[in-house]
Design an enzyme around this catalytic site. Structure first.
Site, PDB file in Angstrom:
ATOM      1  N   ASN A 216      67.632  88.799  53.030  1.00  0.00           N
ATOM      2  CA  ASN A 216      68.306  90.023  52.574  1.00  0.00           C
ATOM      3  C   ASN A 216      67.408  91.224  52.838  1.00  0.00           C
ATOM      4  OD1 ASN A 216      66.609  90.566  50.129  1.00  0.00           O
ATOM      5  ND2 ASN A 216      67.405  88.550  49.573  1.00  0.00           N
ATOM      6  N   ASP A 285      70.622  83.446  46.330  1.00  0.00           N
ATOM      7  CA  ASP A 285      71.314  82.582  45.369  1.00  0.00           C
ATOM      8  C   ASP A 285      71.606  81.209  45.968  1.00  0.00           C
ATOM      9  OD1 ASP A 285      71.386  84.412  43.257  1.00  0.00           O
ATOM     10  OD2 ASP A 285      72.987  85.528  44.261  1.00  0.00           O
ATOM     11  N   LYS A 295      66.750  73.684  66.845  1.00  0.00           N
ATOM     12  CA  LYS A 295      67.564  74.889  66.967  1.00  0.00           C
ATOM     13  C   LYS A 295      69.013  74.488  67.266  1.00  0.00           C
ATOM     14  CE  LYS A 295      68.115  79.082  69.603  1.00  0.00           C
ATOM     15  NZ  LYS A 295      67.775  79.803  70.822  1.00  0.00           N
ATOM     16  N   ASP A 314      67.270  79.078  39.590  1.00  0.00           N
ATOM     17  CA  ASP A 314      67.101  80.437  39.052  1.00  0.00           C
ATOM     18  C   ASP A 314      65.709  80.513  38.426  1.00  0.00           C
ATOM     19  OD1 ASP A 314      67.068  82.754  37.389  1.00  0.00           O
ATOM     20  OD2 ASP A 314      69.244  82.833  37.594  1.00  0.00           O
ATOM     21  N   ILE A 315      64.810  81.189  39.125  1.00  0.00           N
ATOM     22  CA  ILE A 315      63.400  81.197  38.715  1.00  0.00           C
ATOM     23  C   ILE A 315      63.236  81.903  37.366  1.00  0.00           C
ATOM     24  CG2 ILE A 315      61.066  81.879  39.406  1.00  0.00           C
ATOM     25  CD1 ILE A 315      62.241  81.976  42.348  1.00  0.00           C
ATOM     26  N   PHE A 331      65.101  91.917  37.112  1.00  0.00           N
ATOM     27  CA  PHE A 331      65.635  93.073  37.835  1.00  0.00           C
ATOM     28  C   PHE A 331      67.083  92.781  38.196  1.00  0.00           C
ATOM     29  CE2 PHE A 331      62.959  96.664  39.264  1.00  0.00           C
ATOM     30  CZ  PHE A 331      61.875  96.414  38.439  1.00  0.00           C
ATOM     31  N   LYS A 345      73.445  90.345  32.397  1.00  0.00           N
ATOM     32  CA  LYS A 345      72.331  89.569  32.942  1.00  0.00           C
ATOM     33  C   LYS A 345      71.283  89.266  31.866  1.00  0.00           C
ATOM     34  CE  LYS A 345      72.264  90.209  37.172  1.00  0.00           C
ATOM     35  NZ  LYS A 345      72.163  90.710  38.534  1.00  0.00           N
ATOM     36  N   LYS A 349      70.369  85.442  31.526  1.00  0.00           N
ATOM     37  CA  LYS A 349      69.024  84.967  31.882  1.00  0.00           C
ATOM     38  C   LYS A 349      68.169  84.667  30.652  1.00  0.00           C
ATOM     39  CE  LYS A 349      69.446  86.116  36.376  1.00  0.00           C
ATOM     40  NZ  LYS A 349      69.099  85.375  37.578  1.00  0.00           N
TER      41      LYS A 349
HETATM   42  O1  C5P Z   1      71.114  86.391  39.237  1.00  0.00           O
HETATM   43  P1  C5P Z   1      70.684  87.664  39.843  1.00  0.00           P
HETATM   44  O2  C5P Z   1      70.197  87.508  41.246  1.00  0.00           O
HETATM   45  O3  C5P Z   1      71.678  88.761  39.762  1.00  0.00           O
HETATM   46  O4  C5P Z   1      69.459  88.146  38.929  1.00  0.00           O
HETATM   47  C1  C5P Z   1      68.459  88.958  39.375  1.00  0.00           C
HETATM   48  C2  C5P Z   1      67.171  88.682  38.644  1.00  0.00           C
HETATM   49  O5  C5P Z   1      66.949  87.266  38.574  1.00  0.00           O
HETATM   50  C3  C5P Z   1      65.977  89.234  39.381  1.00  0.00           C
HETATM   51  O6  C5P Z   1      64.987  89.497  38.422  1.00  0.00           O
HETATM   52  C4  C5P Z   1      65.583  88.082  40.280  1.00  0.00           C
HETATM   53  O7  C5P Z   1      64.223  88.151  40.671  1.00  0.00           O
HETATM   54  C5  C5P Z   1      65.843  86.897  39.397  1.00  0.00           C
HETATM   55  N1  C5P Z   1      66.282  85.695  40.121  1.00  0.00           N
HETATM   56  C6  C5P Z   1      65.476  84.573  40.149  1.00  0.00           C
HETATM   57  N2  C5P Z   1      65.879  83.430  40.779  1.00  0.00           N
HETATM   58  C7  C5P Z   1      67.083  83.381  41.390  1.00  0.00           C
HETATM   59  C8  C5P Z   1      67.921  84.514  41.383  1.00  0.00           C
HETATM   60  C9  C5P Z   1      67.474  85.635  40.735  1.00  0.00           C
HETATM   61  O8  C5P Z   1      64.355  84.628  39.591  1.00  0.00           O
HETATM   62  N3  C5P Z   1      67.443  82.288  42.004  1.00  0.00           N
END
Ligand code: C5P
Length: 427
Positions: A216, A285, A295, A314-315, A331, A345, A349
């Site tokens: 991205n 995501d 390739k 989701d970290i 963020f 969010k 989260k």
């Molecule tokens: O779920 P979303 O992408 O909208 O949430 C954004 C926040 O979650 C950001 O702080 C991003 O660094 C964190 N994030 C994450 N791991 C993911 C997706 C998002 O830590 N797989």
């Protein structure tokens, strides 16, 4: 070049002792004045053997002092007056001999005399050592360096690398831009002293085959600015960076990763060792469910290939759910309805703070506008809804974060910088 005039109103005494690195100090004077500082140069006799005072007078716009017998100051005491005016004294280059003289408290020439006579409670002494690697590693110099640290002197560097003598090793003076960053950091309030801050930044890259992938437009600039601001505020910072082309902020430990799973696997074991986790990374995501070993070729294919995607971990949510979770800041890069999405969010989260920004308006840019959203309040930075450069915003965010940590009793033992600087809020 600093557009923020980070040293506006600061008066810096720049001392030069003898060394070939004197030529770098000419550039340093330019950077300091461009950053808004006034610079008073003092040169030792040895420094004058390497470069003339004319250069420094021209660059600083002030006469250079070279002698303790200089009668220009009204009180005829240059060593007292120059030190009293200074917010900081930086000696760059600091030679082995000059360091030895400081250790002994010698006062038979203007620069060491000024260092000795400075008001230590509000005027720190910073040294940028520069010398041959054998001189630097000699036990006498190492002893002197340690004694200087014990006396409260701050040593910047030296760096390793190619030396003027042709040898390679420790002893190079830091580059002018690095010394500028060190001085700017020196004047920041140490809101986060003692805190250990873990930050993710940049995009992730999810491989499709050995040469292609999904990524991205995140540049990592906001996360890197936060890493710098957290370090400037006194924190120990670990930065886990996706693929970006940005220099590591000074004093920050950086770990490079590529995919979301790499980032997850790097962050998770570190989370418990940190007090704060700030997730600025734009983590993908989804990733391709299968990685093609070779390739994917176009030849001979009648229909375009399709990919199955699978969800990435989701970290942020994972770290926030840890039993001993650090204080977590997420963020939210949105394209509309910032507040509503940020609030949602926050709950999804399980974190105490979400920082919203408009993704398309900020990706890759140097400026941004933030909306800090917690369960009860929201706060726009800048307050008037305009935009500001990312480092300015990051500093304000760190200040806000420090207040939140203090409210939660998460303060760690720390100390403010000497001569606690003024730190006006941004508007
Ligand atoms: O779920 P979303 O992408 O909208 O949430 C954004 C926040 O979650 C950001 O702080 C991003 O660094 C964190 N994030 C994450 N791991 C993911 C997706 C998002 O830590 N797989």
């Amino acid at each position: 070049m600093s557009e923020r005039a980070d040293l506006q109103g600061r008066h810096i005494v720049l001392g030069l002792s003898g060394g070939i690195a004197c030529y770098k100090s000419a550039e340093l004077v330019r950077l300091l004045t461009q950053a808004g500082a006034t610079v008073q140069v003092i040169m030792t006799e040895a420094a004058e053997a390497f470069i003339t005072s004319v250069t420094f007078q021209a660059l600083s716009g002030r006469p250079v002092y070279t002698s303790q017998w200089d009668s220009r100051p009204d009180n005829n005491m240059a060593h007292i007056q120059l030190g009293r005016e200074a917010d900081v004294i930086l000696v760059a280059p600091a030679s082995a001999d000059f360091m030895a003289r400081l250790v002994q408290g010698r006062a038979d020439e203007l620069l060491s005399l000024t260092c000795l006579a400075r008001p230590r409670d509000r005027c720190a002494l910073l040294l940028a050592p520069a010398m041959n690697r054998e001189m630097w590693s000699h036990p006498a110099t190492q002893r002197n360096a340690q004694q200087l640290r014990d006396d409260g002197t701050i040593l910047l560097g030296p760096a390793a690398g190619q030396q003027a003598c042709g040898e390679v090793g420790d002893g190079r003076m830091l580059e002018p831009a690095e010394l500028l960053d060190e001085l700017v950091a020196h004047f920041q309030v140490k809101h986060l002293a003692g805190q250990r801050v873990l930050i993710t930044a940049g995009p992730t890259f999810e491989a499709i085959d050995p040469v292609r992938g999904i990524t991205n437009l995140s540049s990592g600039k906001m996360g890197f600015a936060i890493a710098r601001a957290a370090h400037e505020a006194g924190a120990q910072v670990t930065l886990v960076a996706g693929p970006v082309h940005l220099p590591t902020p000074r004093g920050v430990r950086r770990l490079d990763v590529r995919s979301a799973r790499d980032m997850h696997d790097t962050v998770l074991p570190l989370a418990a060792e940190h007090d704060v986790f700030i997730a600025t990374a734009a983590v993908a995501d989804w990733r391709p469910a299968a990685l093609s070993e070779h390739k994917i070729k176009k030849e001979g294919k009648k229909v375009a290939p399709t990919f199955e995607l699978t969800e990435n971990p989701d970290i942020l949510a994972t770290v926030a759910a840890l039993p001993q979770a650090p204080y977590c800041v997420g963020f939210a890069a949105e394209s509309e309805q910032l507040l509503a999405h940020a609030r949602a969010k926050l709950v999804r989260k399980g974190v105490p703070l979400i920082v919203g920004n408009l993704g398309p308006a900020t990706f890759g840019r140097d400026d941004n506008a933030l909306l800090l959203v917690d369960a009860d309040t929201e706060r726009a930075l800048p307050a008037d809804g305009s935009s500001a450069d990312k480092l300015t915003l990051a500093r304000e965010l760190m200040r806000d974060l420090a207040t939140r940590l203090a409210r939660q009793g998460r303060v760690r033992a720390g100390h403010a910088a000497p001569g606690e600087p003024t730190d006006p809020p941004i508007h």
